[in-house]
Structure formats: C-alpha cells, structure tokens
Motif scaffolding. Structure first.
Motif, PDB file in Angstrom:
ATOM      1  N   ALA A 285       0.842  -1.204   0.000  1.00  0.00           N
ATOM      2  CA  ALA A 285       0.000   0.000   0.000  1.00  0.00           C
ATOM      3  C   ALA A 285       0.873   1.249   0.000  1.00  0.00           C
ATOM      4  O   ALA A 285       1.951   1.274   0.599  1.00  0.00           O
ATOM      5  CB  ALA A 285      -0.900  -0.001   1.226  1.00  0.00           C
ATOM      6  N   VAL A 286       0.396   2.293  -0.683  1.00  0.00           N
ATOM      7  CA  VAL A 286       1.080   3.590  -0.742  1.00  0.00           C
ATOM      8  C   VAL A 286       0.078   4.658  -0.305  1.00  0.00           C
ATOM      9  O   VAL A 286      -1.025   4.738  -0.859  1.00  0.00           O
ATOM     10  CB  VAL A 286       1.591   3.906  -2.158  1.00  0.00           C
ATOM     11  CG1 VAL A 286       2.297   5.254  -2.172  1.00  0.00           C
ATOM     12  CG2 VAL A 286       2.519   2.800  -2.654  1.00  0.00           C
ATOM     13  N   ASP A 287       0.495   5.511   0.696  1.00  0.00           N
ATOM     14  CA  ASP A 287      -0.475   6.501   1.183  1.00  0.00           C
ATOM     15  C   ASP A 287      -0.370   7.795   0.361  1.00  0.00           C
ATOM     16  O   ASP A 287       0.404   7.906  -0.582  1.00  0.00           O
ATOM     17  CB  ASP A 287      -0.295   6.767   2.672  1.00  0.00           C
ATOM     18  CG  ASP A 287       1.029   7.438   3.012  1.00  0.00           C
ATOM     19  OD1 ASP A 287       1.703   7.959   2.091  1.00  0.00           O
ATOM     20  OD2 ASP A 287       1.409   7.443   4.200  1.00  0.00           O
ATOM     21  N   GLN A 288      -1.166   8.755   0.732  1.00  0.00           N
ATOM     22  CA  GLN A 288      -1.260   9.997  -0.036  1.00  0.00           C
ATOM     23  C   GLN A 288       0.010  10.854   0.073  1.00  0.00           C
ATOM     24  O   GLN A 288       0.207  11.777  -0.727  1.00  0.00           O
ATOM     25  CB  GLN A 288      -2.478  10.799   0.438  1.00  0.00           C
ATOM     26  CG  GLN A 288      -3.793  10.089   0.127  1.00  0.00           C
ATOM     27  CD  GLN A 288      -4.997  10.822   0.703  1.00  0.00           C
ATOM     28  OE1 GLN A 288      -4.858  11.824   1.396  1.00  0.00           O
ATOM     29  NE2 GLN A 288      -6.189  10.294   0.441  1.00  0.00           N
ATOM     30  N   ASP A 289       0.884  10.569   1.017  1.00  0.00           N
ATOM     31  CA  ASP A 289       2.165  11.281   1.125  1.00  0.00           C
ATOM     32  C   ASP A 289       3.289  10.540   0.409  1.00  0.00           C
ATOM     33  O   ASP A 289       4.453  10.972   0.479  1.00  0.00           O
ATOM     34  CB  ASP A 289       2.541  11.454   2.597  1.00  0.00           C
ATOM     35  CG  ASP A 289       1.595  12.412   3.302  1.00  0.00           C
ATOM     36  OD1 ASP A 289       1.308  13.484   2.730  1.00  0.00           O
ATOM     37  OD2 ASP A 289       1.173  12.086   4.413  1.00  0.00           O
ATOM     38  N   GLY A 290       2.950   9.447  -0.258  1.00  0.00           N
ATOM     39  CA  GLY A 290       3.962   8.709  -0.995  1.00  0.00           C
ATOM     40  C   GLY A 290       4.710   7.694  -0.160  1.00  0.00           C
ATOM     41  O   GLY A 290       5.662   7.086  -0.646  1.00  0.00           O
ATOM     42  N   LEU A 291       4.301   7.502   1.094  1.00  0.00           N
ATOM     43  CA  LEU A 291       4.950   6.487   1.928  1.00  0.00           C
ATOM     44  C   LEU A 291       4.473   5.113   1.495  1.00  0.00           C
ATOM     45  O   LEU A 291       3.271   4.867   1.353  1.00  0.00           O
ATOM     46  CB  LEU A 291       4.630   6.716   3.400  1.00  0.00           C
ATOM     47  CG  LEU A 291       5.124   8.039   4.008  1.00  0.00           C
ATOM     48  CD1 LEU A 291       4.769   8.087   5.486  1.00  0.00           C
ATOM     49  CD2 LEU A 291       6.611   8.204   3.802  1.00  0.00           C
ATOM     50  N   THR A 292       5.420   4.206   1.290  1.00  0.00           N
ATOM     51  CA  THR A 292       5.080   2.847   0.857  1.00  0.00           C
ATOM     52  C   THR A 292       5.147   1.912   2.051  1.00  0.00           C
ATOM     53  O   THR A 292       6.070   1.963   2.867  1.00  0.00           O
ATOM     54  CB  THR A 292       6.060   2.373  -0.225  1.00  0.00           C
ATOM     55  OG1 THR A 292       7.382   2.471   0.284  1.00  0.00           O
ATOM     56  CG2 THR A 292       5.933   3.236  -1.469  1.00  0.00           C
ATOM     57  N   GLY A 293       4.116   1.034   2.151  1.00  0.00           N
ATOM     58  CA  GLY A 293       4.066   0.082   3.247  1.00  0.00           C
ATOM     59  C   GLY A 293       4.954  -1.119   3.001  1.00  0.00           C
ATOM     60  O   GLY A 293       5.602  -1.242   1.954  1.00  0.00           O
ATOM     61  N   ALA A 294       4.990  -2.005   3.953  1.00  0.00           N
ATOM     62  CA  ALA A 294       5.769  -3.238   3.823  1.00  0.00           C
ATOM     63  C   ALA A 294       5.090  -4.164   2.812  1.00  0.00           C
ATOM     64  O   ALA A 294       3.899  -4.034   2.506  1.00  0.00           O
ATOM     65  CB  ALA A 294       5.903  -3.920   5.178  1.00  0.00           C
ATOM     66  N   TRP A 295       5.851  -5.128   2.286  1.00  0.00           N
ATOM     67  CA  TRP A 295       5.312  -6.056   1.295  1.00  0.00           C
ATOM     68  C   TRP A 295       4.347  -7.052   1.953  1.00  0.00           C
ATOM     69  O   TRP A 295       4.505  -7.430   3.116  1.00  0.00           O
ATOM     70  CB  TRP A 295       6.414  -6.833   0.615  1.00  0.00           C
ATOM     71  CG  TRP A 295       7.288  -6.003  -0.304  1.00  0.00           C
ATOM     72  CD1 TRP A 295       8.566  -5.630  -0.096  1.00  0.00           C
ATOM     73  CD2 TRP A 295       6.902  -5.482  -1.572  1.00  0.00           C
ATOM     74  NE1 TRP A 295       9.035  -4.881  -1.140  1.00  0.00           N
ATOM     75  CE2 TRP A 295       8.020  -4.770  -2.094  1.00  0.00           C
ATOM     76  CE3 TRP A 295       5.729  -5.522  -2.334  1.00  0.00           C
ATOM     77  CZ2 TRP A 295       8.012  -4.128  -3.308  1.00  0.00           C
ATOM     78  CZ3 TRP A 295       5.738  -4.889  -3.565  1.00  0.00           C
ATOM     79  CH2 TRP A 295       6.842  -4.184  -4.042  1.00  0.00           C
ATOM     80  N   SER A 296       3.371  -7.439   1.175  1.00  0.00           N
ATOM     81  CA  SER A 296       2.479  -8.518   1.620  1.00  0.00           C
ATOM     82  C   SER A 296       3.226  -9.843   1.528  1.00  0.00           C
ATOM     83  O   SER A 296       4.356  -9.903   1.043  1.00  0.00           O
ATOM     84  CB  SER A 296       1.244  -8.559   0.719  1.00  0.00           C
ATOM     85  OG  SER A 296       1.611  -8.989  -0.589  1.00  0.00           O
ATOM     86  N   ALA A 297       2.557 -10.901   1.991  1.00  0.00           N
ATOM     87  CA  ALA A 297       3.102 -12.239   1.790  1.00  0.00           C
ATOM     88  C   ALA A 297       3.068 -12.575   0.306  1.00  0.00           C
ATOM     89  O   ALA A 297       2.207 -12.089  -0.434  1.00  0.00           O
ATOM     90  CB  ALA A 297       2.295 -13.256   2.583  1.00  0.00           C
ATOM     91  N   VAL A 298       3.993 -13.408  -0.172  1.00  0.00           N
ATOM     92  CA  VAL A 298       4.064 -13.788  -1.578  1.00  0.00           C
ATOM     93  C   VAL A 298       3.068 -14.911  -1.842  1.00  0.00           C
ATOM     94  O   VAL A 298       3.010 -15.889  -1.085  1.00  0.00           O
ATOM     95  CB  VAL A 298       5.485 -14.225  -1.954  1.00  0.00           C
ATOM     96  CG1 VAL A 298       5.537 -14.722  -3.394  1.00  0.00           C
ATOM     97  CG2 VAL A 298       6.464 -13.077  -1.750  1.00  0.00           C
ATOM     98  N   VAL A 299       2.275 -14.750  -2.920  1.00  0.00           N
ATOM     99  CA  VAL A 299       1.339 -15.802  -3.344  1.00  0.00           C
ATOM    100  C   VAL A 299       1.664 -16.152  -4.788  1.00  0.00           C
ATOM    101  O   VAL A 299       2.328 -15.383  -5.487  1.00  0.00           O
ATOM    102  CB  VAL A 299      -0.118 -15.328  -3.220  1.00  0.00           C
ATOM    103  CG1 VAL A 299      -0.475 -15.040  -1.770  1.00  0.00           C
ATOM    104  CG2 VAL A 299      -0.396 -14.114  -4.090  1.00  0.00           C
ATOM    105  N   HIS A 300       1.185 -17.338  -5.216  1.00  0.00           N
ATOM    106  CA  HIS A 300       1.425 -17.709  -6.605  1.00  0.00           C
ATOM    107  C   HIS A 300       0.235 -18.486  -7.137  1.00  0.00           C
ATOM    108  O   HIS A 300      -0.578 -19.016  -6.371  1.00  0.00           O
ATOM    109  CB  HIS A 300       2.697 -18.539  -6.748  1.00  0.00           C
ATOM    110  CG  HIS A 300       2.605 -19.895  -6.119  1.00  0.00           C
ATOM    111  ND1 HIS A 300       2.798 -20.116  -4.774  1.00  0.00           N
ATOM    112  CD2 HIS A 300       2.324 -21.132  -6.675  1.00  0.00           C
ATOM    113  CE1 HIS A 300       2.666 -21.401  -4.503  1.00  0.00           C
ATOM    114  NE2 HIS A 300       2.371 -22.042  -5.637  1.00  0.00           N
ATOM    115  N   ALA A 301       0.115 -18.570  -8.460  1.00  0.00           N
ATOM    116  CA  ALA A 301      -0.956 -19.313  -9.133  1.00  0.00           C
ATOM    117  C   ALA A 301      -0.450 -19.699 -10.507  1.00  0.00           C
ATOM    118  O   ALA A 301       0.499 -19.115 -11.030  1.00  0.00           O
ATOM    119  CB  ALA A 301      -2.218 -18.465  -9.234  1.00  0.00           C
ATOM    120  N   THR A 302      -1.111 -20.756 -11.091  1.00  0.00           N
ATOM    121  CA  THR A 302      -0.716 -21.269 -12.394  1.00  0.00           C
ATOM    122  C   THR A 302      -1.873 -21.142 -13.362  1.00  0.00           C
ATOM    123  O   THR A 302      -3.026 -21.424 -13.025  1.00  0.00           O
ATOM    124  CB  THR A 302      -0.303 -22.742 -12.291  1.00  0.00           C
ATOM    125  OG1 THR A 302       0.759 -22.850 -11.326  1.00  0.00           O
ATOM    126  CG2 THR A 302       0.190 -23.267 -13.635  1.00  0.00           C
TER     127      THR A 302
END
Length: 709
Positions: free
Chosen positions: A599-616
């Motif tokens: 997530a990125v807020d209105q001040d341009g601060l970026t949050g931490a990464w989510s958990a990694v998911v995958h699909a085929t």
C-alpha cells in the motif's frame, strides 16, 4: 681702405687666399654636383646658394652685451653701402638678441675717422668706435666685390661674386665675438638687389643664431624677463608659479638655482614647456634651508632672456601631529578611526599604528594617502577588499597616528585611543519542530535582531544528547523556517524521532552558542497488505484479491509479479484505494506466477510487502492416445481414446502435411476418412484435442497405413 680689410682678415684668422680658395672650391663643387640645375635657365639666372661661414668665440657666452652699435657697412673699406647697412640692421633686429643702435652721429663719426686715419684696421676702428660711442660691442660690415676672371673669388663662368664680412667686436678686449663670412653671386638685376640682400642676410643670421645656441651664447637683452606670480617652500622642494608669455616669445622655461646669490646658478632640471598652469618645482632639497632662484625663458631658436635678480625661497621642516583622534568600536571585526585633517600643506599621508596594550608596542598597520583624509577602517589585514575584517571578536585595540610629508618625515605621535570589536551573535530563540510529517520534520524559530546575522546553521541528532551534526545552512536573517527531509543518500526514516539545535551565523561566519534542543517524530508508513489470494487454472489470467488496509489515507496499491519466487520485481499495475481485486491478463499457458502487493499513502509512503502468493494458468489438453484404424472398401475408420478433460470441444485430424494437412474434425473420438485404399497407396494420420478455450494439445503419435501392390 684696403689696409683695413687686410688687417681685419689677419686678426680673424682668415687670409684672402685661403678664403678665396674655400669659396671657389664650394662653387665649383656645387656646379659639378648639380649640372641640371643650370641647364634650362638663362645664364643671368644661374645663381648658386650663398656660401655662409659662421664663427662664434667660445667666450661669447660669458658676456651680456647691453648696448651694441651697428656701424654703416663699407665697400672695400672705403665707401658706405647704405642698402647693405639697412638690410643688416633689419636682419639683426629679427635676431632678437641685441639692442642694436644706430646713433644719428655714427655715420659722421665713421666718415671723420676714415678721413683722419686711413691706416686703421677694422678691429682698431671698431674698438675706437666702442670707446667713443660708449657701446659694449660694435658690429662692422664690409663688402668685397669681385668682377674679373683672373681674381680669386670668381666663378669659372665669369659670374661676379661678392663677399660680406660681418663681425661683432667686444669693446673691452677688441676681439671678435662672432664673425659671418658670406659669399654670393652678384647677378640679379638692380631692382631685385635689395630683396636678394635681405634673403641672404636672413639665412646668415639664422645660421649665426643656431651657432650661438650650440656654443651656449643664448642670453638676449631683447627678450623679456618671466613674471613670477608666486613662490612657495615645501618639504625638501620649492614651487614657483609663472605668468606664461605668448608662445612666440618663449616656448619653455628653465629654473636656475644657487645656495648663495653670488654663486654660480645651475639648472635644476630640464626646461618646462610653456603651457598653463606654468609651475616650476625643484625637488631634493634640504629641510628648512634657503635657496636662491632665477628663471629664464627660452624661445624656439634656443635664445633666453637675461636672468633677473635672484629671489630666495626657504623649505619647510617636519609636519605637525594629528589632533582629535577618535576610535569607534562595536563593529564586526573592524574598528573605525576618525581624526581632524592636518592643515600642514606638506603632509601627504597618515601612518597608523595599533597595539593590544595601551603601553605598546605599537605596530604599523596602514598608510592613508592624502592630507584631506580623516577616516580609516582597521580590518586587521594589510591589503585586499573585505567589508568585514579579521580582528578578534569582543577584543580591545589601541591606536596612534603620525603624519608624514612628501619626503617621508613623520610627526610626533598623536594621543592614544582605543575601541572594542563586536562579539558573536546571540543564539536563536523559540525553536519548534512539527511531528508526524512524511519523511520530513518542519522547523521554525524567531528571526535574529542582529543586523550582522546572515543565516542559521541547523544541527540534527538521533539521540537527545547527540552527537549533533550540521545538516544545513539557511541563508538570510529574516528566514524563520526549514524543512528537514534528509538527503538523497540518507533520507529520514519513517516513524523515527530526531533532535535539533540551531546557531545564528553572522557575515564573518562566526556562530552563536547553541539554541535549545527540540525533537519530533516522522510519520509511519502503511501496514503490510494482508489476505492476498491468487486463483489457479484460469485461461491465460490469474485473479488476485486482498483485504483493504486500515489507514484512512491510502492512495493506491502497487502489484508486483515475478516468474520465480525470489525475483518479484516487475510492477504490473497500481489500483485505487477502494479496490481489493485485480485480474492479471495475457499470461502464458500452463505458467506459474508469483505476486506481492504493498500500500502507498497519499504522502507517498510505501508500506511493507504482503506475503508472496502464486498461481498457475490453465494447461492445454493432453496428447490423444490409442489412435487406430479399420480399413474398409469405401474408406478408413479412425478411432482413439477420449481425452480426460471435461471441456474438450473437438478433435482435429491431420495427415501431417504443411499446406493441406487438415483432413477434418470430430466431436467424438473417431473419424471416417472416405478414400478407398488402393494397392500401392499409403496414408498417414495424426489427431489432437482442442478445448473450449481454444487450447490445443500436442498431436498424437502418427498412424501409417500401407497397401502393397
């Protein structure tokens, strides 16, 4: 009166034979050197330039002849030549050297003397005339015509030649002062004779004047004495102001000096040109000493007036000391001095001395040129421009000044004065820091009232007690705020506390003590996105979903994709803050993809990464198996095993040819090929499955049918 002429020649160092040979040689030389000069002229007009010989006695410069009498000119010492006398009188008048007189009784005196004593030589005649007529010098002139070819002074072409002997005699010793010998052709008509005589005498007098100047016989009683307007004695020099004469009278002036009015006067330097203002200056003299001067004017020909009575000028002594010296302190690293300008006209500069103690020692720090100067700013440096100096802050200095004249003599010391420099600025006040700003901390403070403050140094630390490091300099005394956003290499961290101090900086970069310390914390970044899911088995796409972040100012979500789990670096899209799903389209078949979201807020601060998911993505159908054939009289019946996929749409049958290999398709796992099998023929068959999304399986193993002949 031939005896006069003979004795005259004897006394002047010439005899007739020598003179005749000299003139004859000159005439012959001119004749042969310039043959074309006579070629196209009538014989009566072939005149050569006059031959002029000038002699000036070495002692002529030692005597000034105040009264000079011109005796009437004689021809062969016997008869008076009135035209020559008049022409000579005018020529001597143009010389502007002697006061030439022609008394009324001079002609009667001469006639009487010639009649009474025919044996007098020309020198004796002149000496007697000087005594009888009370003249300091006598000028005589005698003409010697020559008319016959056989005589000495005659040209080879029989042209008549006349010689004039003109002599000035000193009455005191009876010796010649100067002598002119002029030989010229006597060929002009009678009506032009006066003009020719005037011309020849003008040339002769010009040659005489030049010779006199070269011998130092320059003083003329006919030139006026220069008018001295004022005199002034200075330090080791004197100054004399003259009233300039018209340039045709004097072209320059010469100053003469002696230490005694009866001593020999000598030039003080080169002559000074006649121009306004006309000031003569004599340098290199002794202090408080009287010298005697006279001034002579010199004309263009080099003649000068008779020196006037000398006048005395006395040089001056040491200059007076400085009065009313004051020192002004309270300025930044400099002290200003004021004094009353010296009234002594010989003063040319002031020498300034400084000490850090009232009893010295005092060191010379500056020389202020100009008597009218009355201020000096001591910046503590000997040269170079700087608005502010290098004196120590909040320090007291002591000063004295001496005057110095144009020859380097200094006065006594002035009184001692002192002043104190300004100190460093006061620290800034009312420092404040604002919390919870994105990657920045705004600071504010009260502006300094010190006019010498030009900016503020800002210091930051990550602990209350430091260490503090300067992070910025804010220029301008009126500036009251600054935003700390770190640097490109070291940005401020999110949700982190920082401590700050300020110092005021003045124009000489002196810093105040530290201000008070304040702190503030930066804004926290959004939390990591949770609940991320990815759907498998979709045709060339993957559906993503997640839970919305709890922060109220989320601006968007960034979705990144990778083809391996540890390299998810490709940002494929951003979605708005209200969306929690996204479909990733245009993917490869049967390919696994990995995803993460932040997530990125209105001040341009970026949050931490989510958990990694995958699909085929969806797989194509498997290769059909069990292809076989039954050969009948009307064709070939093909069959194979049904594919396991539930969404098989049809099967495609091919003979493997590139251009026309498609034989048909079938919804069921069998196909009739309506072509009889003739002897010697061969058939090849392949089958592949196609699902409802158009995904194609690989072709089956080929089936080949052959009928021998």
């Amino acid at each position: 009166m031939s005896k006069h002429a003979n004795q005259h020649d004897s006394q002047t160092g010439w005899n007739r034979r020598t003179l005749c040979l000299f003139i004859t040689s000159a005439i012959i030389t001119l004749t042969f050197l310039s043959p074309t000069a006579w070629a196209d002229k009538p014989s009566a007009q072939r005149t050569a330039p006059p031959v002029i010989n000038v002699q000036v006695s070495p002692d002529a410069r030692l005597t000034i002849y105040k009264s000079v009498i011109l005796l009437p000119a004689l021809t062969e010492g016997e008869t008076i030549d009135e035209p020559l006398s008049n022409a000579l009188s005018r020529a001597l008048g143009n010389l502007h050297k002697y006061h030439v007189l022609r008394p009324e009784n001079v002609e009667s005196w001469l006639k009487k003397k010639l009649k009474s004593d025919k044996n007098l030589s020309m020198a004796e005649l002149a000496h007697q005339a000087g005594i009888d007529l009370r003249a300091s010098a006598i000028i005589t002139a005698e003409a010697h015509p020559r008319q016959k070819i056989g005589e000495l002074l005659v040209r080879l072409d029989s042209t008549p030649v006349t010689t004039w002997d003109i002599v000035m005699w000193d009455t005191r010793n009876g010796q010649p002062v100067w002598k002119l010998t002029i030989s010229h052709q006597d060929v002009v008509p009678a009506q032009e004779k006066t003009k020719e005589t005037t011309t020849i005498l003008a040339q002769a007098i010009a040659a005489l004047e030049k010779k006199m100047v070269s011998k130092g016989d320059i003083f003329s009683t006919q030139l006026p004495q220069p008018e001295v307007l004022s005199t002034q004695g200075d330090i080791r020099s004197v100054r004399i102001v003259l009233q300039p004469n018209p340039p045709h009278i004097f072209s320059r002036y010469q100053l003469l000096r002696a230490e005694d009015p009866k001593a020999v006067f000598r030039p003080t330097g080169p002559p000074v040109a006649n121009k306004t203002p006309l000031i003569l200056v004599d340098h290199g003299l002794r202090d408080a000493t009287s010298y005697y001067y006279t001034v002579i004017g010199i004309n263009n020909a080099g003649l000068a007036n008779v020196p006037a009575t000398p006048f005395a000028i006395t040089t001056t002594g040491a200059p007076s000391s400085v009065h009313n010296l004051h020192a002004a302190g309270g300025s930044l690293r400099h002290i200003q001095l004021f004094w009353e300008p010296s009234q002594d006209p010989t003063v040319k500069e002031y020498v300034i001395y400084r000490s850090v103690n009232s009893d010295g020692p005092f060191k010379k720090i500056a020389i202020v040129s100009g008597r009218d100067q009355q201020t000096y700013i001591d910046k503590g440096q000997p040269s170079g421009y700087s608005r502010y100096g290098v004196l120590a802050d909040n320090s007291r200095y002591f000063y004295i000044i001496r005057t110095r004249n144009i020859v380097g003599v200094t006065s006594e010391d002035s009184q001692i004065v002192s002043a104190t420099t300004k100190g460093v600025p006061q620290p800034p006040t009312n420092l404040q820091a604002i919390d919870r700003q994105p990657k920045k901390i705004p600071l504010a403070w009260a502006a300094s009232s010190d006019p010498d403050v030009v900016g503020y140094a800002i210091f930051r630390a990550q602990a209350p007690k430091g260490p503090f490091q300067q992070i910025e300099y804010v220029s301008g005394r009126e500036n009251q705020q600054y935003v700390d956003d770190g640097s490109w290499e070291h940005p401020l961290q999110n949700d982190t506390t920082y401590w700050y101090r300020l110092r005021a900086v003045n124009v000489v970069e002196a810093q105040s003590p530290d201000s008070g310390t304040v702190s503030a914390i930066t804004k926290a970044a959004p939390q990591a996105v949770i609940g991320v899911k990815a759907a498998n088995g979709l045709f060339r796409k993957i559906n993503l979903g997640w839970q919305p972040n709890p922060e109220p100012d989320i601006d968007h979500y960034e979705i990144y994709r990778g083809t391996i789990a540890d390299n998810i670096r490709t940002k494929i899209t951003t979605v708005g803050p209200k969306k929690t799903t996204y479909t990733d389209m245009g993917l490869a078949d049967s390919r696994t993809y990995w995803y993460r979201i932040r997530a990125v807020d209105q001040d341009g601060l970026t949050g931490a990464w989510s958990a990694v998911v995958h699909a085929t993505t969806k797989h194509p159908p498997v290769q059909p198996k069990g292809l076989k054939a039954i050969v009948g009289p009307s064709g070939i019946l093909l069959s194979w095993k049904k594919n396991p996929e539930p969404d098989i749409d049809h099967y495609e049958i091919s003979n493997g040819s590139f251009l026309s290999g498609q034989l048909g398709d079938s919804k069921k796992p069998q196909f009739f090929y309506p072509h009889p099998v003739k002897p010697g023929s061969e058939f090849k068959f392949l089958v592949r499955a196609v699902d409802q999304d158009g995904l194609e399986s690989a072709y089956s193993e080929p089936l080949v049918i052959m009928r021998p002949e």
